[in-house]
Design an enzyme around this catalytic site. Structure first.
Site, mmCIF file in Angstrom:
data_model
loop_
_atom_site.group_PDB
_atom_site.id
_atom_site.type_symbol
_atom_site.label_atom_id
_atom_site.label_comp_id
_atom_site.label_asym_id
_atom_site.label_seq_id
_atom_site.Cartn_x
_atom_site.Cartn_y
_atom_site.Cartn_z
ATOM 1 N N THR A 1 -1.157 23.174 49.574
ATOM 2 C CA THR A 1 -2.476 23.755 49.311
ATOM 3 C C THR A 1 -3.414 22.729 48.673
ATOM 4 O O THR A 1 -2.958 21.818 47.995
ATOM 5 C CB THR A 1 -2.270 24.932 48.339
ATOM 6 O OG1 THR A 1 -1.537 25.922 49.027
ATOM 7 C CG2 THR A 1 -3.553 25.499 47.791
ATOM 8 N N ASP B 1 -1.298 33.586 46.458
ATOM 9 C CA ASP B 1 -2.191 33.596 45.291
ATOM 10 C C ASP B 1 -3.530 32.908 45.545
ATOM 11 O O ASP B 1 -4.519 33.205 44.866
ATOM 12 C CB ASP B 1 -1.517 32.875 44.118
ATOM 13 C CG ASP B 1 -1.190 31.421 44.471
ATOM 14 O OD1 ASP B 1 -0.591 31.189 45.537
ATOM 15 O OD2 ASP B 1 -1.553 30.516 43.687
HETATM 16 N N1 ASP Z 1 0.240 28.990 46.690
HETATM 17 C C1 ASP Z 1 0.274 28.994 48.131
HETATM 18 C C2 ASP Z 1 0.742 30.346 48.606
HETATM 19 O O1 ASP Z 1 1.645 30.897 48.029
HETATM 20 C C3 ASP Z 1 1.145 27.947 48.707
HETATM 21 C C4 ASP Z 1 0.867 26.558 48.237
HETATM 22 O O2 ASP Z 1 0.432 26.353 47.113
HETATM 23 O O3 ASP Z 1 1.092 25.623 49.025
HETATM 24 O O4 ASP Z 1 0.247 30.809 49.597
#
Ligand code: ASP
Length: 346
Positions: free
Chosen positions: A211, A242
């Site tokens: 992300t 999230d």
């Molecule tokens: N936080 C993101 C999710 O759970 C994934 C990530 O941080 O790569 O969708």
């Protein structure tokens, strides 16, 4: 005339002393701190990122992409641009890079599609916008900003969010645009290993959260935070993590800090991670580094929630804690630039 000079001098000295930012510093102590004219911090995901698994070319490519993103955001802030524009353009550059799990290069769902989530929050008035599960908007962060600025809502999802993006004349693409071979192969590997009965992974042993996020403080003292992601590989049933949830993956309040998270989203939602950093600062009267560290390295570690976050306070103090092997990260302030990947660079 001269007899008036002394009280005026005294008053102006008093005024100068009182207007120094004398609240808590980054580590929670209470002494006067310097305010940076502007500051910007970014992340490109946390996870099992180890030196021994990284080729020098790949490492160079990540450092170049992080520096490019910071150049864009810093250029805007240095010239008096807004934190909102800095966050938008910085995140767009990472969404356009195939290296990160956002925009082009996003991870695949169980069905082999890309479903994207993004959010933005403005610390001046806590205005916010978010999109979840969109498949055709080239830069999801722009869709989140459009929700914040052009609609009375905070969060739009799926088909409705796409209809809104089309009405706003945002740049759209076919879902194939987001394809990268590397992410497709990750999905195939996970599909081979997943529990055949439940269809779920029992755990994510080598997970690399990719992300992207950005928090910026502009010359007017406004803090804006944004996050954009493809979510987690092999997600199904329109799972949303999230990243587009205000208070979980993104939060901003000019009085405390701005936060953008990356990690195992289910934990970040349940522990209201981004808001928690801000709340700890407000209620416990500690600085941004201490608050961020408590959440990531104590609360989340205790429950097995892996990941990290970036945070920036109103003085430009930066925190970039993570409880994984590494996190793509960096920040820029006047005469200061840091870009890091591994844990041992902290
Ligand atoms: N936080 C993101 C999710 O759970 C994934 C990530 O941080 O790569 O969708």
């Amino acid at each position: 005339m001269k007899k008036y000079l002394f009280p005026i001098l005294l008053l102006s000295l008093l005024w100068t002393a009182c207007s120094q930012p004398a609240e808590h510093t980054e580590n929670g102590t209470s002494k006067s701190v310097q305010k940076a004219e502007y500051a910007i911090v970014i992340h490109g995901g946390a996870g099992t990122i180890k030196r021994e698994n990284m080729s020098s070319e790949k490492e160079e490519a990540y450092r170049t992409a992080l520096n490019k993103a910071l150049d864009i955001g810093e250029g805007i802030l240095k010239n008096g641009g807004t934190a909102l524009e800095a966050v938008e353009k910085t995140i767009m550059s990472m969404e356009d890079s195939p290296l990160f799990n956002a925009g082009k290069g996003a991870v695949f769902t169980h069905e082999g599609r890309n479903e994207l989530d993004a959010s933005i929050m403005h610390g001046a008035d806590r205005n916010a916008g978010a999109v979840g599960g969109i498949t055709i908007v080239r830069n999801p962060i722009q869709a989140a900003i459009a929700v914040m600025e052009q609609s009375p809502h905070v969060m739009l999802t799926g088909k409705g969010a796409e209809e809104f993006a089309l009405e706003q004349e945002l740049d759209t693409v076919s879902n194939d645009y987001f394809y990268t071979e590397r992410r497709w192969e990750s999905l195939q590997k996970i599909l081979e290993r997943e529990n055949q009965e439940t269809g779920y992974m029992e755990e994510y042993p080598d997970y690399k959260f990719g992300t992207v996020g950005c928090v910026a403080l502009d010359k007017n003292g406004n803090i804006v935070a944004g996050t954009s992601t493809g979510g987690m590989t092999n997600k199904r049933y329109n799972r949303i993590g999230d990243s587009p949830i205000i208070g979980a993956g993104t939060y901003a309040d000019n009085a405390t800090c701005g936060v953008s998270c990356t990690g195992h989203g289910e934990f970040f939602i349940r522990w209201a991670v981004a808001y928690d950093v801000s709340a700890i600062m407000a209620y416990k009267e500690v600085g941004v580094k201490k608050a961020a560290d408590m959440v990531v390295n104590e609360k989340l570690v205790d429950v097995g929630g892996s990941g990290g976050l970036i945070a920036l306070d109103k003085y430009g103090n930066v925190a970039m804690p993570f409880n994984t092997e590494g996190m793509y990260r960096g920040y820029a302030k006047p005469n200061e630039r840091v870009v890091q990947i591994y844990k041992d660079e902290q």
